[in-house]
Write a protein that holds these residues in place. Structure first.
Motif, PDB file in Angstrom:
ATOM      1  N   ILE A  65       0.771  -0.998  -0.158  1.00  0.00           N
ATOM      2  CA  ILE A  65       0.303  -0.020  -0.048  1.00  0.00           C
ATOM      3  C   ILE A  65       0.839   0.882   0.152  1.00  0.00           C
ATOM      4  O   ILE A  65       0.280   2.220  -0.840  1.00  0.00           O
ATOM      5  N   ALA A  66       2.004   1.408   0.700  1.00  0.00           N
ATOM      6  CA  ALA A  66       2.892   2.075   0.703  1.00  0.00           C
ATOM      7  C   ALA A  66       3.387   2.987  -0.690  1.00  0.00           C
ATOM      8  O   ALA A  66       3.788   3.618  -0.996  1.00  0.00           O
ATOM      9  N   LEU A  67       3.774   1.521  -1.540  1.00  0.00           N
ATOM     10  CA  LEU A  67       4.428   2.018  -2.223  1.00  0.00           C
ATOM     11  C   LEU A  67       3.499   2.357  -3.412  1.00  0.00           C
ATOM     12  O   LEU A  67       3.795   3.030  -4.356  1.00  0.00           O
ATOM     13  N   VAL A  68       2.435   2.096  -3.228  1.00  0.00           N
ATOM     14  CA  VAL A  68       1.073   2.626  -3.905  1.00  0.00           C
ATOM     15  C   VAL A  68       0.646   3.717  -4.232  1.00  0.00           C
ATOM     16  O   VAL A  68       0.832   4.495  -4.907  1.00  0.00           O
ATOM     17  N   ARG A  69       0.563   4.139  -3.031  1.00  0.00           N
ATOM     18  CA  ARG A  69       0.796   5.337  -2.259  1.00  0.00           C
ATOM     19  C   ARG A  69       1.584   6.140  -2.881  1.00  0.00           C
ATOM     20  O   ARG A  69       1.477   7.530  -3.104  1.00  0.00           O
ATOM     21  N   GLU A  70       2.811   6.495  -2.911  1.00  0.00           N
ATOM     22  CA  GLU A  70       4.239   7.485  -3.634  1.00  0.00           C
ATOM     23  C   GLU A  70       4.176   6.989  -4.814  1.00  0.00           C
ATOM     24  O   GLU A  70       4.048   8.408  -5.351  1.00  0.00           O
ATOM     25  N   ARG A  71       3.045   5.542  -5.467  1.00  0.00           N
ATOM     26  CA  ARG A  71       3.179   6.216  -7.276  1.00  0.00           C
ATOM     27  C   ARG A  71       2.232   6.796  -7.459  1.00  0.00           C
ATOM     28  O   ARG A  71       2.713   7.471  -8.316  1.00  0.00           O
ATOM     29  N   LEU A  72       1.479   6.841  -6.294  1.00  0.00           N
ATOM     30  CA  LEU A  72       0.162   7.463  -6.943  1.00  0.00           C
ATOM     31  C   LEU A  72       0.917   8.646  -6.827  1.00  0.00           C
ATOM     32  O   LEU A  72      -0.801   9.695  -6.721  1.00  0.00           O
ATOM     33  N   ALA A  73       1.376   9.149  -6.607  1.00  0.00           N
ATOM     34  CA  ALA A  73       1.119  10.849  -5.970  1.00  0.00           C
ATOM     35  C   ALA A  73       2.412  11.682  -6.915  1.00  0.00           C
ATOM     36  O   ALA A  73       2.846  12.541  -6.899  1.00  0.00           O
ATOM     37  N   GLN A  74       2.999  10.732  -8.132  1.00  0.00           N
ATOM     38  CA  GLN A  74       3.429  10.890  -9.217  1.00  0.00           C
ATOM     39  C   GLN A  74       2.791  12.155  -9.738  1.00  0.00           C
ATOM     40  O   GLN A  74       1.552  11.996 -10.252  1.00  0.00           O
ATOM     41  N   ASP A  84      -2.946  -3.133 -11.584  1.00  0.00           N
ATOM     42  CA  ASP A  84      -2.300  -4.361 -12.362  1.00  0.00           C
ATOM     43  C   ASP A  84      -2.178  -5.417 -11.584  1.00  0.00           C
ATOM     44  O   ASP A  84      -1.169  -4.673 -11.050  1.00  0.00           O
ATOM     45  N   GLY A  85      -2.094  -5.953 -10.396  1.00  0.00           N
ATOM     46  CA  GLY A  85      -1.755  -6.774  -9.236  1.00  0.00           C
ATOM     47  C   GLY A  85      -2.499  -6.407  -8.416  1.00  0.00           C
ATOM     48  O   GLY A  85      -1.672  -6.557  -7.239  1.00  0.00           O
ATOM     49  N   PHE A  86      -3.083  -5.100  -7.780  1.00  0.00           N
ATOM     50  CA  PHE A  86      -3.258  -4.551  -6.822  1.00  0.00           C
ATOM     51  C   PHE A  86      -4.322  -3.705  -7.115  1.00  0.00           C
ATOM     52  O   PHE A  86      -5.096  -3.615  -8.504  1.00  0.00           O
ATOM     53  N   PRO A  87      -6.046  -4.006  -6.233  1.00  0.00           N
ATOM     54  CA  PRO A  87      -5.795  -4.326  -4.915  1.00  0.00           C
ATOM     55  C   PRO A  87      -5.718  -5.808  -5.617  1.00  0.00           C
ATOM     56  O   PRO A  87      -6.278  -6.655  -6.213  1.00  0.00           O
ATOM     57  N   ARG A  88      -5.229  -7.099  -4.703  1.00  0.00           N
ATOM     58  CA  ARG A  88      -4.921  -8.364  -4.294  1.00  0.00           C
ATOM     59  C   ARG A  88      -6.063  -9.357  -2.526  1.00  0.00           C
ATOM     60  O   ARG A  88      -6.894  -9.716  -3.110  1.00  0.00           O
ATOM     61  N   THR A  89      -6.205  -7.897  -2.293  1.00  0.00           N
ATOM     62  CA  THR A  89      -7.344  -8.028  -0.238  1.00  0.00           C
ATOM     63  C   THR A  89      -8.135  -7.365  -0.377  1.00  0.00           C
ATOM     64  O   THR A  89      -7.826  -5.968  -0.921  1.00  0.00           O
ATOM     65  N   ALA A  93      -8.198  -3.104  -0.771  1.00  0.00           N
ATOM     66  CA  ALA A  93      -8.766  -2.243  -2.318  1.00  0.00           C
ATOM     67  C   ALA A  93      -9.139  -1.486  -0.969  1.00  0.00           C
ATOM     68  O   ALA A  93      -9.269   0.112  -1.574  1.00  0.00           O
ATOM     69  N   GLU A  94     -10.175  -1.196   0.094  1.00  0.00           N
ATOM     70  CA  GLU A  94     -10.149   0.037   0.761  1.00  0.00           C
ATOM     71  C   GLU A  94      -9.217   0.791   1.391  1.00  0.00           C
ATOM     72  O   GLU A  94      -9.633   2.284   1.525  1.00  0.00           O
ATOM     73  N   ALA A 175     -12.558 -13.686  -5.652  1.00  0.00           N
ATOM     74  CA  ALA A 175     -13.638 -14.208  -5.327  1.00  0.00           C
ATOM     75  C   ALA A 175     -14.319 -12.908  -4.380  1.00  0.00           C
ATOM     76  O   ALA A 175     -15.191 -12.373  -4.602  1.00  0.00           O
ATOM     77  N   PRO A 176     -13.680 -13.208  -3.415  1.00  0.00           N
ATOM     78  CA  PRO A 176     -14.205 -11.591  -2.329  1.00  0.00           C
ATOM     79  C   PRO A 176     -14.031 -10.651  -3.121  1.00  0.00           C
ATOM     80  O   PRO A 176     -14.717  -9.602  -2.417  1.00  0.00           O
ATOM     81  N   LEU A 177     -12.916 -10.222  -3.567  1.00  0.00           N
ATOM     82  CA  LEU A 177     -13.025  -8.587  -4.368  1.00  0.00           C
ATOM     83  C   LEU A 177     -13.423  -8.818  -4.877  1.00  0.00           C
ATOM     84  O   LEU A 177     -14.405  -7.426  -4.881  1.00  0.00           O
ATOM     85  N   ILE A 178     -14.022  -9.083  -6.230  1.00  0.00           N
ATOM     86  CA  ILE A 178     -14.967  -9.549  -6.957  1.00  0.00           C
ATOM     87  C   ILE A 178     -16.619  -8.618  -6.489  1.00  0.00           C
ATOM     88  O   ILE A 178     -16.934  -8.004  -6.847  1.00  0.00           O
ATOM     89  N   GLN A 179     -16.737  -9.249  -5.583  1.00  0.00           N
ATOM     90  CA  GLN A 179     -18.358  -9.130  -4.833  1.00  0.00           C
ATOM     91  C   GLN A 179     -17.811  -7.640  -4.486  1.00  0.00           C
ATOM     92  O   GLN A 179     -18.909  -7.189  -3.847  1.00  0.00           O
ATOM     93  N   TRP A 180     -16.378  -7.686  -4.099  1.00  0.00           N
ATOM     94  CA  TRP A 180     -16.726  -6.169  -2.977  1.00  0.00           C
ATOM     95  C   TRP A 180     -17.103  -5.464  -3.905  1.00  0.00           C
ATOM     96  O   TRP A 180     -17.577  -4.237  -3.142  1.00  0.00           O
ATOM     97  N   TYR A 181     -16.614  -5.339  -5.018  1.00  0.00           N
ATOM     98  CA  TYR A 181     -16.358  -3.769  -5.945  1.00  0.00           C
ATOM     99  C   TYR A 181     -17.679  -4.090  -6.547  1.00  0.00           C
ATOM    100  O   TYR A 181     -18.059  -3.079  -6.847  1.00  0.00           O
ATOM    101  N   GLY A 182     -18.621  -5.575  -6.748  1.00  0.00           N
ATOM    102  CA  GLY A 182     -20.174  -5.360  -7.592  1.00  0.00           C
ATOM    103  C   GLY A 182     -20.924  -4.803  -6.173  1.00  0.00           C
ATOM    104  O   GLY A 182     -21.645  -4.043  -6.963  1.00  0.00           O
ATOM    105  N   GLU A 183     -20.020  -5.162  -5.120  1.00  0.00           N
ATOM    106  CA  GLU A 183     -21.589  -4.316  -4.322  1.00  0.00           C
ATOM    107  C   GLU A 183     -21.601  -2.709  -4.735  1.00  0.00           C
ATOM    108  O   GLU A 183     -22.566  -2.014  -4.116  1.00  0.00           O
ATOM    109  N   ARG A 184     -19.708  -2.468  -4.806  1.00  0.00           N
ATOM    110  CA  ARG A 184     -19.959  -0.948  -4.783  1.00  0.00           C
ATOM    111  C   ARG A 184     -20.099  -0.984  -6.182  1.00  0.00           C
ATOM    112  O   ARG A 184     -20.242   1.164  -6.605  1.00  0.00           O
ATOM    113  N   SER A 185     -20.531  -1.107  -7.490  1.00  0.00           N
ATOM    114  CA  SER A 185     -21.431  -1.345  -8.381  1.00  0.00           C
ATOM    115  C   SER A 185     -19.924  -0.326  -9.529  1.00  0.00           C
ATOM    116  O   SER A 185     -20.024   0.781 -10.493  1.00  0.00           O
TER     117      SER A 185
END
Ligand SMILES: [Zn+2]
Length: 209
Positions: A65-74, A84-89, A93-94, A175-185
């Motif tokens: 998450i820290a690496l992604v946070r750093e990258r998304l600040a560029q 791609d490859g994130f999030p996995r859990t 995702a939260e 599978a749980p991730l797909i459901q989680w995003y599905g619930e949030r449309s």
């Protein structure tokens, strides 16, 4: 647009991400690349990742998450990104929703039988790394690379049993991730069984809607 790509190994996600990245002029960010870059640049996070990978452990959520946070600040991500490859859990995702909320999650759906066909038929040149497929992209001479004459081989992770293990791990993890995003449309599911160009056309239509 801020997007997450999901799909099993062999779904062609990397190819599609490269096409979409060019089409939409937004960067394709894979966690594999993030790990490699952090290690190469010897950042504080990179040193930790290197240590963990050397011990054969999984990189924990907080570090990823820290690496992604750093990258998304560029600055290059101001118009969006493809992760791609994130999030996995779900915790990942939260965290992503806190950092920079995703707008579409594209799930490339490909049946196991199609993935097995794609991956078990794959052959790689020992000398130059060129990739073939015994049915859809065969070399002119069986077992020999067209480009350099090197010998073609089957990568150990393209063996049928290894692929099945990877698929099972992917399905149970995602599978749980797909459901989680599905619930949030946020979820868009795309049939990924066709050729890359055809899947890309489906993708372009799907993200407009
Ligand atoms: Zn070759």
């Amino acid at each position: 647009m801020k997007m997450v790509f999901l799909g099993p190994p062999g779904a062609g996600k990397g190819t599609l991400a490269a096409m979409a990245s060019e089409h939409l002029s937004i960067p394709h960010i894979s966690t594999g690349d993030l790990f490699r870059a952090a290690i190469k640049n010897e950042t504080e996070l990179g040193k930790k990742v290197k240590e963990i990978l050397a011990e054969g452990r999984l990189v924990p959520d907080d570090l990823t998450i820290a690496l992604v946070r750093e990258r998304l600040a560029q600055p290059d991500v101001k118009n969006g990104w493809i992760l791609d490859g994130f999030p996995r859990t779900i915790p990942q995702a939260e965290a992503l929703q806190q950092i920079s909320p995703v707008e579409k999650v594209v799930n490339f759906d490909v049946e196991d039988s199609v993935i097995l066909f794609r991956l078990t038929g794959r052959r790689v040149c020992k000398s130059c790394g060129k990739i073939y497929h015994i049915v859809t992209m065969p070399p002119k001479n069986e077992g020999i690379c067209d480009a350099c004459g090197g010998a073609l081989y089957i990568r150990s992770d393209d063996q049928e049993s290894a692929i099945k293990t990877r698929l099972e791990a992917y399905r149970s993890l995602t599978a749980p991730l797909i459901q989680w995003y599905g619930e949030r449309s946020l979820l868009v599911t795309i049939d990924g069984a066709g050729k890359p160009d055809d899947v890309f056309q489906i993708f372009v239509k799907a993200i407009k809607g």
